[in-house]
Design an enzyme around this catalytic site. Sequence first.
Site, short mmCIF file in Angstrom:
data_model
loop_
_atom_site.label_atom_id
_atom_site.label_comp_id
_atom_site.label_asym_id
_atom_site.label_seq_id
_atom_site.Cartn_x
_atom_site.Cartn_y
_atom_site.Cartn_z
N CYS B 157 0.79 -1.23 0.00
CA CYS B 157 0.00 0.00 0.00
C CYS B 157 0.82 1.29 0.00
O CYS B 157 0.27 2.37 -0.13
CB CYS B 157 -0.99 -0.03 1.15
SG CYS B 157 -2.15 -1.39 0.96
N HIS B 289 -2.28 8.18 6.70
CA HIS B 289 -2.59 6.92 6.02
C HIS B 289 -3.99 6.50 6.48
O HIS B 289 -4.81 6.12 5.66
CB HIS B 289 -1.53 5.87 6.37
CG HIS B 289 -1.69 4.61 5.61
ND1 HIS B 289 -1.67 4.58 4.23
CD2 HIS B 289 -1.89 3.32 6.01
CE1 HIS B 289 -1.85 3.32 3.82
NE2 HIS B 289 -1.99 2.55 4.88
N HIS B 324 -9.77 2.72 0.69
CA HIS B 324 -8.33 2.49 0.68
C HIS B 324 -7.95 1.94 -0.69
O HIS B 324 -8.24 0.81 -1.03
CB HIS B 324 -7.95 1.51 1.79
CG HIS B 324 -6.47 1.33 1.95
ND1 HIS B 324 -5.54 1.99 1.17
CD2 HIS B 324 -5.75 0.54 2.80
CE1 HIS B 324 -4.33 1.63 1.54
NE2 HIS B 324 -4.42 0.76 2.52
#
Lengths: 86, 595
Positions: B157, B289, B324
Amino acid sequence: MEQLIKDLKLQIKEALNLEELSLEDFDADAPLFGDEGIGLDSIDVLEIIVLLEKEYGIRLANPKEGKAIFKSVRTIAEYVQANRKK
Amino acid sequence: MNIQVAGYGIICAIGNDASAVLESLKAGRTGIGPMHYLQSVHKELPVGEVKLSNADMLRMLGQDETTIISRTVLMGAIAIRQALEQAGIATEGKRVVVINGTTVGGMDVTEHFFRQMSEGNDLLPLLKKHDCGSSTRQMADLAGLADAEVCTVSTACSSAVNAIILGSEMLKAGEADIVIAGGTEALSMFHLNGFNSLMILDKEQCRPFDKSRAGLNLGEGAAYIVLKAHSEPEQGAPCPIFIRGYGNRCDAFHQTASSEDGEGAYLAMCDALQMAGLKPEDIHYINAHGTGTPNNDASESAAIRRVFGEEIPPVSSTKGFTGHTTSASGAIETVICILALRHQFLPANLGWKEQDEACIKPYGNSTLINSKFKTGICTSVLCNSFGFGGNDSALVISSVPTGSSPEENRFKSEQLAEATILSADGELDGQALRQYISAGEARRMSLLMKASTLSSMQALREAGIECPDAIITATAYGMLETSEKFLTDMLEQGEETLSPTLFMQSTHNTLSSAIAIRLKCHGYNMTYSQGSDSLRWALRDAKRLIETGKARTVLVGLHDEATPTLQNIFRRMGKPVPPRLYSRSIILGRSPASD
């Protein structure tokens, strides 16, 4: 109950790839997590949840619920006996 | 030297271009909702889909709408075209490099056709576009950059932010004239089920940093920025934007969990601030994040508190808007930061209601404008991006260039040691393995993990190094055995009861991070996946780190495996069959001649 404990030991050993652990040494009351005992971790919890769904049709929605259930093979067996769907 | 953002493009759940994204951000409008394009049985899981079909995107790119091309590639090509158009710079005769962050590559196509592929040869050519490197090449070609050099960074990620970091480093080293860096990732059944097996997906809208947060919502999208070395401010250029600082570190804690004190995140933020020449109080906004999982948000909060103390600037996670977007998230959030700087507003942290003691208090759950932004003095923002394996990175994005920084010291690099493991049948030397890997560790390691650990440890021992300053992995296909097992289980047994262990070992950066966890190495950690060029990119990076004085010793590994399925596919395509396991580890160090 004793048969269920035996089955669970074998299923857990296989699912978690615990090759070095002999079934004789796998005490049904030994703590599964933490340094004293079998030494499993949070990923193992997820694998045991998968195992319970596959083998016994039990669905645990939240890994946190697992804490009390996954203390030892015996506590898992008690839970399975009370909740199994297959 | 300053690295300037000359243009940017974005496509995600809240808009198909930058102006649409800006409008949604300002209106506080989420893009997360019921599944529409993804074919999964898990309809109960909300997702942040791009509101276009593949046919729509093919049309936008001037392609025949029946062509089979991965959604990851299509979204990426659209975002790159937007970025190039906005930058308006001529690429002819220039050294142009496309650096792409992605993890699943062409998985959306592969998972759809995998069963048909095993039955007949007609669809086999689609597999040639499956791996990350090939999908990046295809994307660059579709975006009109057939002559550009391409590179794929795959650190789960945090991939896109690491792509931007690599691009900046290449420009500083004079290795490119124009860099297009960012990331792309389409939703796939593969990773939706993977995250689901880890039980970190929320069935409700995600609520980053909220007390009741219960996981993330997956999203998809792509974003790229055009980067160039900054000489003089251009006449009339509105609000120039610079990549002023960055950090890439490893949490070296766990394959999927973040450490309690957020060590990797803390170090990455500190590095980014230091390079930017800024103090914590100079940062006016943090794009966190903030995935919405209990673990990430608490760990990131701890790290932010360590860096900023009592004076934490406004923080928000924009994942409540976009979901996400995994490998693309770092680039999508970089573009969101750029929009915030250019338009002087603060993106909201959608979904937040109640303070959690373990978390920072994010900036509002509405679109209130922060006072600093009102007066138009917001100049520098921090963008965090973390990945599985503790691959933690951070960027400082600023509208003010750094002062003239002194030239970096130049050192020379040399090879200190090397170890190679080649196994045609997958057998490994048991005695050698036991020397480094305990039975308890081995139970969860695939063959490639064992081989890469073994060659790494052997090379380190030969060089007399306990822990290198940086770890870089090159891999064409990554974790094939575990990925393939997860994929076939999913296709054969259905989207239930899938193994989390297999999924957490499916990302390409598994190898680099597993070695970092073993060695407790918190230094630079990177993974390249660009076909047969992977090792060349990894070595180039290692040399750059040593020559610029950022590392004294670097562990570089080329690790690849060919499962029986892959070997069979190569055979059917009439290509030479690769060995079951290949693992080569090289230690590079600073040459004494340069001291």
